[in-house]
Design a protein around this motif. Structure first.
Motif, short mmCIF file in Angstrom:
data_model
loop_
_atom_site.label_atom_id
_atom_site.label_comp_id
_atom_site.label_asym_id
_atom_site.label_seq_id
_atom_site.Cartn_x
_atom_site.Cartn_y
_atom_site.Cartn_z
N ARG A 17 0.83 -1.20 0.00
CA ARG A 17 0.00 0.00 0.00
C ARG A 17 0.87 1.26 0.00
O ARG A 17 0.58 2.23 -0.69
CB ARG A 17 -0.94 0.01 1.20
N PHE A 18 1.97 1.23 0.76
CA PHE A 18 2.89 2.38 0.80
C PHE A 18 3.41 2.68 -0.60
O PHE A 18 3.45 3.84 -1.04
CB PHE A 18 4.05 2.09 1.76
N ALA A 19 3.84 1.64 -1.31
CA ALA A 19 4.39 1.84 -2.65
C ALA A 19 3.35 2.47 -3.57
O ALA A 19 3.64 3.40 -4.32
CB ALA A 19 4.86 0.50 -3.23
N LEU A 20 2.13 1.98 -3.48
CA LEU A 20 1.07 2.49 -4.35
C LEU A 20 0.67 3.91 -3.97
O LEU A 20 0.60 4.81 -4.80
CB LEU A 20 -0.16 1.57 -4.28
N LYS A 21 0.43 4.09 -2.66
CA LYS A 21 -0.16 5.33 -2.18
C LYS A 21 0.88 6.45 -2.04
O LYS A 21 0.74 7.53 -2.61
CB LYS A 21 -0.78 5.05 -0.81
N SER A 22 1.94 6.17 -1.30
CA SER A 22 2.89 7.22 -0.95
C SER A 22 3.93 7.45 -2.03
O SER A 22 4.44 8.56 -2.18
CB SER A 22 3.59 6.89 0.36
N VAL A 23 4.28 6.42 -2.78
CA VAL A 23 5.30 6.60 -3.81
C VAL A 23 4.66 6.90 -5.16
O VAL A 23 5.07 7.81 -5.88
CB VAL A 23 6.22 5.36 -3.91
N LEU A 24 3.62 6.16 -5.51
CA LEU A 24 3.01 6.33 -6.83
C LEU A 24 1.78 7.24 -6.81
O LEU A 24 1.23 7.58 -7.86
CB LEU A 24 2.64 4.96 -7.41
N VAL A 199 11.19 0.58 -4.38
CA VAL A 199 10.42 1.73 -4.86
C VAL A 199 11.04 3.08 -4.45
O VAL A 199 10.50 4.12 -4.79
CB VAL A 199 8.95 1.68 -4.35
N GLU A 200 12.16 3.03 -3.74
CA GLU A 200 12.84 4.26 -3.33
C GLU A 200 14.34 4.00 -3.32
O GLU A 200 14.77 2.89 -2.96
CB GLU A 200 12.41 4.67 -1.90
#
Lengths: 224, 81
Positions: A17-24, A199-200
């Motif tokens: 969820r972090f990758a989708l929400k906060s990064v993308l 993702v970072e």
């Protein structure tokens, strides 16, 4: 909205969820496995990594019977995009949404390392941000990740171009070096590597965005 | 009724656990152990009207839950009243 399914024993649900929400920047929610319906605004479903039901019986064997899986199957049958990462891949294979099965690693070791992968196609909703033949680096962490299919099934899968990711150096004994495979219709994809863990730059790389970003692009473009 | 079902990896499926056990047998001094394949045994207590119904139930159970037909074969070893 990107629905990330939470099974008892999932442990990459929040990272996904972090990758989708906060990064993308894509709206994403965790959906508990006991839900019999997906939220009405669900545009894509992700089955995260982990050890659902303690890997009892076989990895993914119990997760397949979770109440939410009926809704996931209906969503997939209607053409909705579904991605299974690691344990999620195992569940999709057990559920018959993807071909093959995942076996114990050839050398019995649990492998946790970043591996080089070759992207086989870029004309799919899961790989559009990458180029065909591109070499990318994403971590794996699994004990049962050797994808297996009998020769006839493998031949069918290869003929239809369903293999999207291959290991450059096979770490686990997967047949044909398969690291990620999609269904025939092209809307369900499973992979052993963890794109959400790449993702970072601080995580060691951003190649995971080539996969998750492709999915976000496909869903966003679909809405226009 | 009581039943026993066994599940084994298919012959064409590599069984690294069996291989590791076979090598360990060698380390124990038993060079004669040539091959080991590891499977699962299920002891099941069930309520079924008759043997025929129990067989049908066990076949379905073994095919849809106890085994994964892509990689494993199953056998209903015994059914006892």
């Amino acid at each position: 909205m990107f629905a990330v399914i939470q099974f008892p024993g999932s442990n990459d649900d929040r990272d996904t969820r972090f990758a989708l929400k906060s990064v993308l920047g894509a709206p994403s929610e965790l959906v508990w496995h006991k839900s019999v319906e997906l939220p009405s605004d669900t545009r894509a479903v992700l089955l995260p990594g982990g050890f659902s039901y303690g890997d009892y019986l076989r990895c993914g064997a119990m997760g397949r019977f979770s109440p939410v899986m009926g809704a996931v199957k209906r969503f997939a049958d209607a053409g909705g995009p579904v991605v299974g990462i690691c344990n999620g891949f195992q569940i999709l294979c057990e559920a018959g949404l993807l071909p093959g099965a995942l076996l114990r690693n050839r050398d019995l070791h649990f492998i946790c390392e970043t591996v080089a992968l070759r992207v086989e196609r870029s004309d799919t909703i899961f790989t559009s941000r990458a180029a065909a033949g591109q070499r990318i680096h994403i971590p794996i962490k699994h004990g049962e990740g050797a994808w297996f299919a009998e020769p006839e099934l493998l031949a069918r899968v290869e003929e239809r171009g369903q293999v999207l990711l291959r290991y450059c150096e096979n770490p686990n004994g997967a047949v044909a070096d398969v690291a990620g495979v999609m269904n025939e219709a092209g809307n369900v994809f499973g992979l052993m590597p963890h794109p959400e863990h790449a993702v970072e730059p601080a995580l060691g790389g951003t190649d995971g965005l080539l996969i998750l970003g492709s999915l976000v692009d496909a869903v966003t473009e679909g809405r226009k | 009724m009581k039943a026993v079902v066994t599940v084994m990896p298919k012959q064409e499926v590599l069984d690294p656990q069996g291989k590791a056990i076979q090598r360990a047998a060698g380390a124990l001094g038993h060079a004669g152990v040539q091959d080991v394949r590891q499977g699962k045994r299920f002891e099941i207590t069930l309520d079924a009207a008759d043997r025929e119904k129990a067989e049908a139930l066990l076949d379905e159970l073994a095919e849809k839950l106890l085994s994964n037909p892509v990689i494993e074969d199953f056998q209903v070893e015994s059914i006892e009243a």
